[in-house]
Write a protein that holds these residues in place. Structure first.
Motif, PDB file in Angstrom:
ATOM      1  N   THR A 106      -2.020   8.915  -4.875  1.00 44.61           N
ATOM      2  CA  THR A 106      -2.357   8.167  -6.079  1.00 44.61           C
ATOM      3  C   THR A 106      -3.164   6.926  -5.712  1.00 44.61           C
ATOM      4  OG1 THR A 106      -0.329   8.910  -7.161  1.00 44.61           O
ATOM      5  CG2 THR A 106      -1.412   6.988  -8.094  1.00 44.61           C
ATOM      6  N   GLY A 107      -4.276   6.724  -6.390  1.00 40.98           N
ATOM      7  CA  GLY A 107      -5.113   5.554  -6.153  1.00 40.98           C
ATOM      8  C   GLY A 107      -6.116   5.712  -5.032  1.00 40.98           C
ATOM      9  N   LEU A 108      -6.100   6.833  -4.324  1.00 41.73           N
ATOM     10  CA  LEU A 108      -7.064   7.058  -3.245  1.00 41.73           C
ATOM     11  C   LEU A 108      -8.264   7.842  -3.778  1.00 41.73           C
ATOM     12  CD1 LEU A 108      -4.622   7.966  -0.343  1.00 41.73           C
ATOM     13  CD2 LEU A 108      -5.613   5.754  -0.863  1.00 41.73           C
ATOM     14  N   GLU A 168       2.652  -3.740  -0.605  1.00 39.77           N
ATOM     15  CA  GLU A 168       1.912  -4.055   0.605  1.00 39.77           C
ATOM     16  C   GLU A 168       0.683  -3.183   0.781  1.00 39.77           C
ATOM     17  OE1 GLU A 168       5.296  -1.201   1.665  1.00 39.77           O
ATOM     18  OE2 GLU A 168       4.966  -2.979   0.418  1.00 39.77           O
ATOM     19  N   SER A 169       0.626  -2.008   0.088  1.00 38.38           N
ATOM     20  CA  SER A 169      -0.541  -1.140   0.196  1.00 38.38           C
ATOM     21  C   SER A 169      -1.780  -1.821  -0.364  1.00 38.38           C
ATOM     22  CB  SER A 169      -0.299   0.173  -0.549  1.00 38.38           C
ATOM     23  OG  SER A 169       0.742   0.905   0.050  1.00 38.38           O
ATOM     24  N   ASP A 177      -9.190  -1.484   4.059  1.00 31.73           N
ATOM     25  CA  ASP A 177      -9.914  -0.437   4.766  1.00 31.73           C
ATOM     26  C   ASP A 177      -9.394   0.928   4.311  1.00 31.73           C
ATOM     27  OD1 ASP A 177     -11.709   0.442   7.061  1.00 31.73           O
ATOM     28  OD2 ASP A 177      -9.801   1.356   7.613  1.00 31.73           O
ATOM     29  N   ALA A 178     -10.316   1.786   3.829  1.00 34.04           N
ATOM     30  CA  ALA A 178      -9.905   3.069   3.266  1.00 34.04           C
ATOM     31  C   ALA A 178      -9.224   3.956   4.298  1.00 34.04           C
ATOM     32  CB  ALA A 178     -11.125   3.785   2.678  1.00 34.04           C
ATOM     33  N   ASP A 235      -4.431   6.522   6.610  1.00 36.41           N
ATOM     34  CA  ASP A 235      -3.538   6.759   7.752  1.00 36.41           C
ATOM     35  C   ASP A 235      -2.126   6.284   7.442  1.00 36.41           C
ATOM     36  OD1 ASP A 235      -5.648   7.833   9.127  1.00 36.41           O
ATOM     37  OD2 ASP A 235      -6.062   6.023  10.312  1.00 36.41           O
ATOM     38  N   ARG A 236      -2.045   5.161   6.754  1.00 29.56           N
ATOM     39  CA  ARG A 236      -0.729   4.608   6.426  1.00 29.56           C
ATOM     40  C   ARG A 236       0.004   5.517   5.441  1.00 29.56           C
ATOM     41  NH1 ARG A 236       2.105   1.876   2.863  1.00 29.56           N
ATOM     42  NH2 ARG A 236       3.490   0.210   3.544  1.00 29.56           N
ATOM     43  N   GLN A 237      -0.720   6.022   4.439  1.00 30.87           N
ATOM     44  CA  GLN A 237      -0.102   6.907   3.452  1.00 30.87           C
ATOM     45  C   GLN A 237       0.357   8.213   4.093  1.00 30.87           C
ATOM     46  OE1 GLN A 237       0.550   4.699   1.153  1.00 30.87           O
ATOM     47  NE2 GLN A 237      -0.165   5.936  -0.570  1.00 30.87           N
ATOM     48  N   VAL A 238      -0.467   8.766   4.973  1.00 31.15           N
ATOM     49  CA  VAL A 238      -0.099  10.014   5.654  1.00 31.15           C
ATOM     50  C   VAL A 238       1.131   9.798   6.526  1.00 31.15           C
ATOM     51  CG1 VAL A 238      -0.824  11.710   7.380  1.00 31.15           C
ATOM     52  CG2 VAL A 238      -2.413  11.006   5.576  1.00 31.15           C
TER      53      VAL A 238
END
Length: 313
Positions: A53-55, A125-126, A131-132, A137-140
């Motif tokens: 969501t949001g990406l 915090e997201s 940086d996309a 990477d953080r979401q994964v």
């Protein structure tokens, strides 16, 4: 010579029948194990779309593919060997581990209810990540970590259904469950997150414009419904695991009470008795999940948070 050939062919035929029977046993065991884990699968399916969501829409399917690969790696490289070791060396530990996983699901469900009631939410915090690639990477990584817990519960539930099988059959059945559930969950997640794009595509054609617009309009409601279903599944599955586990630890009063209420409600309903019995059992399990999850959430909220420590210096 012909007699020896006939005997050899008879042996081969017998081995083929034995192998086929064994494969049928494994397939049946895998099916039962997968069905038993269905509640956690529902939760996994409901939770995963939130990670994209949001990406960028162009990155949604690649991100889901990365998460799916991480999920399969969790199941096959880490959880499957651990499950086999557990089955071989400490089968008595399966129920306590299941109950711990069930308590975690109850906690997650209760925390979601608390967040909905208080208006709180996670993930602020997201927004600080600009940086996309770093955000992706953080979401994964977050999704794969969450999947490790849910996959662990799936594999433990499946293992609990395979206690009468040989170690080899357990390994094959668990691998089948891992692959089938991962493919099913992330295939469905991919369909869900791209449904609005499919709707937009259909809306451009006169023959399918109404269907396309309907899909686009329905997606926010579908995602909201998935969130509710995921929370309910957490409480139902987690509470059910704890209810069933209690029977092995001298706490049969609660399971028996739920069973008695379900039987009493189902008795006068005739053909609908099975549905009523299941529904009452699920509600009873969910109530147990709310109680257990609420206690854990309450205890954790009483503990001091790291940010509430003494100031430096």
């Amino acid at each position: 010579m012909p007699g020896g050939l006939v005997a050899l062919l008879d042996d081969i035929a017998a081995m083929a029948k034995l192998s086929a029977a064994s494969l049928d046993d494994v397939a049946g065991a895998a099916g039962r194990a997968g069905a038993k884990a269905a509640g956690v699968v529902i939760d996994d399916t409901a939770v995963t779309p939130t990670y994209v969501t949001g990406l960028s829409p162009a990155r949604e399917l690649p991100i889901i593919w990365k998460i799916a690969k991480g999920s399969l790696r969790n199941k096959l490289l880490f959880l499957l060997p651990a499950a086999l070791v557990l089955s071989a060396l400490a089968p008595w530990a399966i129920t306590p581990i299941l109950m711990c996983g069930g308590a975690f699901l109850c906690f997650e469900g209760a925390e979601k209810i608390l967040a909905a009631l208080t208006g709180g939410h996670h993930g602020e915090e997201s927004a600080a990540i600009t940086d996309a690639k770093a955000l992706e990477d953080r979401q994964v990584a977050g999704a794969v970590r969450t999947d490790l817990i849910l996959s662990g519960e799936i594999m433990a539930i499946a293992l609990g259904e395979l206690t009468g099988e040989t170690l080899l059959n357990q390994a094959i059945a668990l691998a089948l469950v891992a692959v089938a559930i991962t493919a099913g969950v992330y295939g469905l997640v991919a369909l869900i997150v791209k449904m609005d794009d499919i709707g937009l595509h259909l809306a451009r054609k006169p023959a399918t414009r109404t269907i396309g617009r309907g899909l686009v309009a329905a997606m926010p409601r579908v995602l909201s419904a998935l969130s509710v279903i995921g929370t309910a599944a957490m409480l139902w599955v987690g509470g059910g695991i704890i209810v069933h586990g209690l029977e092995g630890f001298g706490g049969a009063a609660i399971p028996h009470a739920i069973h008695a209420v379900a039987e009493g409600a189902a008795a006068p309903l005739g053909a609908m008795a099975g549905v009523a019995r299941w529904l009452i059992g699920a509600i009873g399990s969910a109530l147990m999940g709310i109680v257990v999850g609420g206690v854990i959430v309450g205890l954790l909220h009483l503990l001091p948070r790291p940010s509430e420590g003494h100031p430096a210096g």
